[in-house]
Motif scaffolding. Structure first.
Motif, PDB file in Angstrom:
ATOM      1  N   ILE A 147       0.830  -1.210   0.000  1.00 46.26           N
ATOM      2  CA  ILE A 147       0.000   0.000   0.000  1.00 46.26           C
ATOM      3  C   ILE A 147       0.865   1.261   0.000  1.00 46.26           C
ATOM      4  O   ILE A 147       0.588   2.225  -0.710  1.00 46.26           O
ATOM      5  N   ILE A 148       1.944   1.244   0.798  1.00 47.23           N
ATOM      6  CA  ILE A 148       2.799   2.441   0.838  1.00 47.23           C
ATOM      7  C   ILE A 148       3.473   2.656  -0.511  1.00 47.23           C
ATOM      8  O   ILE A 148       3.742   3.793  -0.906  1.00 47.23           O
ATOM      9  N   ALA A 149       3.744   1.572  -1.254  1.00 53.05           N
ATOM     10  CA  ALA A 149       4.300   1.719  -2.603  1.00 53.05           C
ATOM     11  C   ALA A 149       3.343   2.490  -3.494  1.00 53.05           C
ATOM     12  O   ALA A 149       3.768   3.259  -4.375  1.00 53.05           O
ATOM     13  N   ILE A 150       2.040   2.305  -3.279  1.00 53.86           N
ATOM     14  CA  ILE A 150       1.038   3.102  -4.012  1.00 53.86           C
ATOM     15  C   ILE A 150       1.049   4.532  -3.478  1.00 53.86           C
ATOM     16  O   ILE A 150       1.095   5.501  -4.238  1.00 53.86           O
ATOM     17  N   ALA A 151       1.032   4.642  -2.154  1.00 55.81           N
ATOM     18  CA  ALA A 151       0.945   5.953  -1.514  1.00 55.81           C
ATOM     19  C   ALA A 151       2.155   6.828  -1.807  1.00 55.81           C
ATOM     20  O   ALA A 151       2.071   8.055  -1.782  1.00 55.81           O
ATOM     21  N   ALA A 152       3.323   6.194  -2.066  1.00 55.48           N
ATOM     22  CA  ALA A 152       4.557   6.946  -2.310  1.00 55.48           C
ATOM     23  C   ALA A 152       4.845   7.130  -3.790  1.00 55.48           C
ATOM     24  O   ALA A 152       5.932   7.581  -4.157  1.00 55.48           O
ATOM     25  N   SER A 153       3.893   6.795  -4.637  1.00 51.59           N
ATOM     26  CA  SER A 153       4.058   7.009  -6.081  1.00 51.59           C
ATOM     27  C   SER A 153       3.619   8.411  -6.459  1.00 51.59           C
ATOM     28  O   SER A 153       2.740   9.002  -5.818  1.00 51.59           O
ATOM     29  N   GLU A 154       4.230   8.926  -7.495  1.00 53.27           N
ATOM     30  CA  GLU A 154       3.927  10.287  -7.946  1.00 53.27           C
ATOM     31  C   GLU A 154       2.441  10.454  -8.269  1.00 53.27           C
ATOM     32  O   GLU A 154       1.856  11.501  -8.010  1.00 53.27           O
ATOM     33  N   ASN A 155       1.823   9.440  -8.836  1.00 49.17           N
ATOM     34  CA  ASN A 155       0.409   9.487  -9.190  1.00 49.17           C
ATOM     35  C   ASN A 155      -0.406   8.558  -8.298  1.00 49.17           C
ATOM     36  O   ASN A 155      -1.203   7.751  -8.759  1.00 49.17           O
ATOM     37  N   SER A 156      -0.194   8.669  -6.991  1.00 50.45           N
ATOM     38  CA  SER A 156      -0.805   7.720  -6.057  1.00 50.45           C
ATOM     39  C   SER A 156      -2.326   7.766  -6.089  1.00 50.45           C
ATOM     40  O   SER A 156      -2.986   6.735  -5.934  1.00 50.45           O
ATOM     41  N   LYS A 157      -2.918   8.937  -6.283  1.00 49.47           N
ATOM     42  CA  LYS A 157      -4.378   9.035  -6.327  1.00 49.47           C
ATOM     43  C   LYS A 157      -4.935   8.237  -7.496  1.00 49.47           C
ATOM     44  O   LYS A 157      -5.895   7.467  -7.342  1.00 49.47           O
ATOM     45  N   GLU A 158      -4.317   8.378  -8.670  1.00 47.08           N
ATOM     46  CA  GLU A 158      -4.783   7.660  -9.848  1.00 47.08           C
ATOM     47  C   GLU A 158      -4.603   6.152  -9.684  1.00 47.08           C
ATOM     48  O   GLU A 158      -5.464   5.355 -10.070  1.00 47.08           O
ATOM     49  N   LEU A 159      -3.457   5.743  -9.090  1.00 51.47           N
ATOM     50  CA  LEU A 159      -3.223   4.320  -8.876  1.00 51.47           C
ATOM     51  C   LEU A 159      -4.234   3.732  -7.905  1.00 51.47           C
ATOM     52  O   LEU A 159      -4.719   2.610  -8.103  1.00 51.47           O
ATOM     53  N   THR A 160      -4.551   4.475  -6.856  1.00 51.99           N
ATOM     54  CA  THR A 160      -5.533   3.991  -5.887  1.00 51.99           C
ATOM     55  C   THR A 160      -6.881   3.746  -6.556  1.00 51.99           C
ATOM     56  O   THR A 160      -7.517   2.707  -6.350  1.00 51.99           O
ATOM     57  N   GLN A 161      -7.300   4.695  -7.373  1.00 49.18           N
ATOM     58  CA  GLN A 161      -8.575   4.552  -8.080  1.00 49.18           C
ATOM     59  C   GLN A 161      -8.522   3.376  -9.057  1.00 49.18           C
ATOM     60  O   GLN A 161      -9.469   2.591  -9.166  1.00 49.18           O
ATOM     61  N   LYS A 162      -7.401   3.222  -9.734  1.00 50.09           N
ATOM     62  CA  LYS A 162      -7.251   2.155 -10.732  1.00 50.09           C
ATOM     63  C   LYS A 162      -7.315   0.773 -10.082  1.00 50.09           C
ATOM     64  O   LYS A 162      -7.927  -0.166 -10.625  1.00 50.09           O
ATOM     65  N   ILE A 163      -6.691   0.638  -8.941  1.00 53.08           N
ATOM     66  CA  ILE A 163      -6.591  -0.680  -8.283  1.00 53.08           C
ATOM     67  C   ILE A 163      -7.859  -1.010  -7.500  1.00 53.08           C
ATOM     68  O   ILE A 163      -8.353  -2.150  -7.547  1.00 53.08           O
ATOM     69  N   PHE A 164      -8.417  -0.037  -6.793  1.00 55.24           N
ATOM     70  CA  PHE A 164      -9.504  -0.332  -5.855  1.00 55.24           C
ATOM     71  C   PHE A 164     -10.867   0.232  -6.251  1.00 55.24           C
ATOM     72  O   PHE A 164     -11.870  -0.096  -5.607  1.00 55.24           O
TER      73      PHE A 164
END
Length: 700
Positions: A147-164
């Motif tokens: 989860i922190i790998a998502i949270a620490a990505s430059e586009n973490s908001k977009e990744l969160t939406q894409k995955i969940f």
């Protein structure tokens, strides 16, 4: 840890048979322990769990809603009922009327004790509002690498939406505290269908109406992230590809053994530090990569990682392709000094008017290309845990940099957490360190009565102890016993024949890798023999001299080498004998060898003094209890010499003493502790007789 085992998933360990009949508070403990049992879910001491429970008010007798939430400084893996703070929910909601805005949010912590339910002494943590204001009965806050790998990505908001999708929301970075608690409440009320939220650069919140459902949600969300990363990163280059090939395991330990005492000496001038070495696959992949320097410079993202590992690690200048340890050692002083200067500059750039004074400017984490990771802290457990946190940060960087661009915590935000006044207050509340905290000791003859008692005494005062002995069975039993009593972090065992030059050298190398170096040397390996001089064989004579004279020389010589390398002083204690000063019939080989120990100690005291190395002697007499020396022929021989039997020998020794008292291993241990500690900081070249009084052994 992320990608540690390809295709792995977290197991759902919830057991309905175990939870049947549990109260909500008991279910909270059970859930917390399950989550904390897997480091892929959260780190040691990291994460928080809570439950809102109906309890009987001790004053009114009415049922009231109470927040049970992990207290300050707890660890979910081992937490019990008394590890949770309990607070009235109505009073926590009433705090909203006192909140004056984000610039005053720290003052809200001072109100939390006023919300305490049932006089619970467990202090509430800064994360309490984050749990209180989520309008669900059960809340988990974890720090999974995936989860922190998502949270620490430059586009973490977009990744969160894409995955969940809409199951899990996203909130931008916000330092933990009261304001973030209000943010979470607003998100939940505005997104009633959401099961949790990813906090940018921080971690995961999940919630549910039951304890089991909350646990299930946490495990499911983490597994979805792991699965997505495995699919997304399959076949992709990690960390920019391999730049260096890792050295073999033996060579890695050899390099670490050379580096760690030097680094330890540099970082221990004010407070002694203990080291830890990690050359796991995940660490080696990172330290051998092309992106090592670039990513290391960015620092960590999650606040929990950062507080344990500092603003960033120090990358040691070492080329495993053409290993030149001498050149690396020569460059270390400059590298360490530059790190200190950079840290001081960071402090000056970011400090605020009320910031605490600058803390230790030395690095915690040292990354060595082709070799592994070294960490230093004030005790072994903290050094190990700091390494574990940075290993988690490596996993985060691997995931984030492979699917996006990794983003570390902004410098000012990092500083505001490191030098947070609330964090400073927590540090000030820490108990005073024990007298030998940060010290590393080796005890030869460590499996015997005096050796094990001395190890016990040093461990009780906070030292790390290496037991050295030639009896592997007794050694392992002693190690296991002491590790059980004092923690496996602080006890190690090495098989060592003190007469074997290579074995002694190897033991000190092992000690350097395990703890970073040495401070205290208790030379206690022993043998005893009794025979009239005309019956004393050359073999018997040489055996006494080999173990009691040459063995003490070899142990001390190697100690001097490492103590001088560290350049922070040290203490060497020889466990001698009354017979080193007082002649005894039918024991010429033993007495002569023991006498040589005393003179060796005097010579070493002269050589060691300019380097702060103190050398002293403890002279026991007739320590029968627990002694392996007194369990064999020596007992029969001495009984024969003095015309008594085994049972009468201890009484004979007691009665011949001036104080008429028996001497026990713990008595010798106490004297050794005194000479090892700073209580004797101005003593060297001295002899302490622990013999209940024997005028023939008076030193003057």
């Amino acid at each position: 840890m992320l990608n540690k085992q390809t295709g792995s998933r977290l197991q759902n360990l919830w057991d309905k048979n175990k939870t049947a009949g549990m109260r909500d508070s008991e279910l909270l403990v059970y859930r917390s322990n399950l989550l904390g049992s897997d480091k892929r879910v959260t780190n040691y001491g990291g994460g928080n769990t809570s439950a809102k429970v109906m309890e009987k008010d001790p004053l009114t007798g009415e049922m009231v809603e109470v927040l049970w939430v992990k207290g300050s400084g707890g660890d979910v893996a081992s937490i019990k009922m008394d590890g949770f703070a309990t607070l009235y929910m109505d009073k926590l909601h009433a705090l909203k009327d006192l909140y004056r805005g984000v610039e005053f949010e720290d003052e809200m912590v001072g109100y939390l004790p006023h919300c305490t339910f049932n006089l619970n002494p467990r202090a509430a943590s800064i994360d309490t509002p984050l749990h209180a204001y989520v309008p669900k009965k059960h809340v988990d806050h974890m720090h999974p690498d995936a989860i922190i790998a998502i949270a620490a990505s430059e586009n973490s908001k977009e990744l969160t939406q894409k995955i969940f999708g809409d199951d899990i929301g996203w909130l931008p970075w916000k330092r933990p505290g009261y304001e973030l608690g209000l943010w979470l409440e607003k998100f939940c009320l505005g997104n009633p269908g959401a099961k949790g939220v990813v906090l940018e650069s921080h971690g995961l919140f999940t919630w549910a109406d039951t304890a089991e459902e909350c646990y299930d949600t946490t495990i499911d969300v983490i597994n979805r992230a792991i699965e997505w990363f495995e699919t997304e990163t399959a076949g992709k280059t990690v960390f920019g590809g391999e730049k260096h090939a890792a050295l073999g395991a033996a060579d890695r330990r050899k390099i670490a053994a050379a580096l760690m005492p030097v680094i330890r000496g540099m970082v221990s001038k004010q407070v002694r530090m203990v080291g830890h070495f990690d050359d796991s696959d995940a660490v080696l992949q990172f330290v051998c990569s092309s992106d090592l320097e670039k990513l290391a410079a960015l620092g960590t993202s999650c606040p929990d990682h950062f507080l344990r590992t500092k603003i960033r690690p120090l990358v040691v200048d070492f080329d495993p392709a053409t290993p030149d340890i001498g050149t690396t050692l020569n460059s270390l002083a400059g590298s360490v000094e530059r790190y200190r200067e950079d840290y001081a500059a960071y402090y000056e750039r970011c400090k605020r008017d009320d910031s605490p004074a600058m803390r230790d400017p030395n690095a915690v984490v040292y990354l060595v290309p082709g070799v592994g990771m070294i960490t230093f802290a004030k005790d072994k457990a903290t050094a190990r845990i700091s390494g574990e946190f940075y290993a988690n940060a490596i996993n985060v960087m691997r995931g984030a940099s492979t699917v996006s661009t990794y983003v570390g915590l902004p410098e000012q935000e990092a500083f505001d957490i490191e030098y947070w006044l609330l964090e400073e207050a927590k540090l000030q509340r820490m108990p005073k360190p024990k007298s030998l905290a940060g010290r590393v000791a080796v005890v030869t003859g460590g499996a015997g009565g005096i050796g094990s008692a001395t190890a016990e005494r040093l461990l009780a005062e906070g030292a790390c102890v290496v037991l050295a002995d030639i009896d592997d069975n007794a050694l392992e039993k002693t190690r296991e016993n002491l590790a059980t009593r004092h923690s496996k972090d602080v006890v190690r065992a090495v098989l060592m024949n003190v007469t074997d030059e290579t074995a002694v050298s190897d033991a000190y190398s092992d000690m350097a890798v395990e703890f970073g170096g040495v401070d205290i040397v208790i030379s206690n390996a022993g043998i005893a023999s009794s025979a009239p001089v005309e019956e004393t064989t050359l073999d018997l004579w040489n055996r006494n001299m080999s173990i009691l004279s040459t063995g003490y020389f070899l142990v001390a010589r190697e100690a001097f080498r490492i103590l001088k390398t560290q350049d922070i002083g040290g203490s060497i204690i020889f466990i001698g004998s009354k017979n080193s000063l007082a002649a005894s019939p039918n024991a010429s080989a033993y007495c002569t060898a023991k006498a040589s120990e005393i003179h060796l100690a005097r010579c070493l005291a002269l050589e060691g003094a300019p380097h702060g190395i103190r050398v002293n002697v403890v002279n026991p007499d007739a320590v029968l209890r627990g002694s392996r020396i007194w369990s064999g022929e020596w007992l029969d021989q001495r009984a024969s010499t003095y015309g008594t039997d085994k049972e009468g020998l201890e009484e004979m020794y007691r009665n011949r003493s001036m104080l008429k008292r028996s001497v026990y291993p713990e008595d010798i241990a106490e004297a050794a502790y005194f000479l090892a500690s700073d209580f004797s900081a101005k003593s060297t070249g001295n002899i302490i007789n622990v013999d209940a009084g024997n005028k023939e052994a008076f030193t003057r």
